[in-house]
Design a protein around this motif. Structure first.
Motif, PDB file in Angstrom:
ATOM      1  N   GLN A   6      43.899  35.545  30.437  1.00 62.60           N
ATOM      2  CA  GLN A   6      45.134  35.771  29.685  1.00 62.60           C
ATOM      3  C   GLN A   6      45.937  36.931  30.280  1.00 62.60           C
ATOM      4  OE1 GLN A   6      44.185  36.384  25.567  1.00 62.60           O
ATOM      5  NE2 GLN A   6      43.613  34.255  25.240  1.00 62.60           N
ATOM      6  N   ALA A   7      45.227  37.895  30.842  1.00 65.29           N
ATOM      7  CA  ALA A   7      45.885  39.053  31.450  1.00 65.29           C
ATOM      8  C   ALA A   7      46.359  38.766  32.872  1.00 65.29           C
ATOM      9  CB  ALA A   7      44.948  40.251  31.442  1.00 65.29           C
ATOM     10  N   GLY A   8      46.041  37.586  33.389  1.00 64.35           N
ATOM     11  CA  GLY A   8      46.448  37.223  34.741  1.00 64.35           C
ATOM     12  C   GLY A   8      45.530  37.763  35.816  1.00 64.35           C
ATOM     13  N   LEU A   9      44.269  38.027  35.456  1.00 61.12           N
ATOM     14  CA  LEU A   9      43.288  38.567  36.396  1.00 61.12           C
ATOM     15  C   LEU A   9      42.201  37.548  36.695  1.00 61.12           C
ATOM     16  CD1 LEU A   9      42.922  42.054  34.675  1.00 61.12           C
ATOM     17  CD2 LEU A   9      44.369  41.472  36.620  1.00 61.12           C
ATOM     18  N   LYS A  10      41.469  37.787  37.786  1.00 62.09           N
ATOM     19  CA  LYS A  10      40.385  36.886  38.165  1.00 62.09           C
ATOM     20  C   LYS A  10      39.143  37.159  37.325  1.00 62.09           C
ATOM     21  CE  LYS A  10      41.765  36.376  42.954  1.00 62.09           C
ATOM     22  NZ  LYS A  10      41.367  36.501  44.358  1.00 62.09           N
ATOM     23  N   LYS A  11      38.237  36.175  37.293  1.00 61.90           N
ATOM     24  CA  LYS A  11      36.960  36.341  36.583  1.00 61.90           C
ATOM     25  C   LYS A  11      36.196  37.513  37.162  1.00 61.90           C
ATOM     26  CE  LYS A  11      36.136  31.493  35.458  1.00 61.90           C
ATOM     27  NZ  LYS A  11      35.197  30.380  35.640  1.00 61.90           N
ATOM     28  N   HIS A  12      35.465  38.219  36.304  1.00 63.36           N
ATOM     29  CA  HIS A  12      34.678  39.351  36.752  1.00 63.36           C
ATOM     30  C   HIS A  12      33.240  39.297  36.233  1.00 63.36           C
ATOM     31  CE1 HIS A  12      33.881  43.455  38.105  1.00 63.36           C
ATOM     32  NE2 HIS A  12      33.323  43.663  36.933  1.00 63.36           N
ATOM     33  N   PHE A  13      33.029  38.661  35.104  1.00 63.57           N
ATOM     34  CA  PHE A  13      31.707  38.667  34.456  1.00 63.57           C
ATOM     35  C   PHE A  13      30.975  37.360  34.683  1.00 63.57           C
ATOM     36  CE2 PHE A  13      34.524  41.438  32.020  1.00 63.57           C
ATOM     37  CZ  PHE A  13      33.848  42.628  32.120  1.00 63.57           C
TER      38      PHE A  13
END
Length: 65
Positions: A58-65
């Motif tokens: 939603q924030a326009g960022l890539k997956k991290h977890f």
């Protein structure tokens, strides 16, 4: 699964330029993303990595977890 993803998630959001806007209803805060131009909720205790990654999306960022 007792640990919350929220503290690490908030650090990633701040580093990306997202900002806290206001407390939301219940146990959520409202954040704003300059990448997507939208407001989105962030729960106080996110227990699922899928939910944490959905917030990043939603924030326009890539997956991290």
């Amino acid at each position: 699964m007792g640990e919350s993803f929220t503290p690490d998630l908030k650090k990633l959001l701040k580093a990306a330029g997202c900002r806290f806007v206001r407390p939301g209803k219940g146990d959520h805060d409202i954040w704003f993303s300059p990448n997507t131009g939208i407001y989105f909720p962030v729960d106080f205790k996110i227990k699922s990595r899928h939910t944490a990654n959905a917030v990043l999306k939603q924030a326009g960022l890539k997956k991290h977890f």
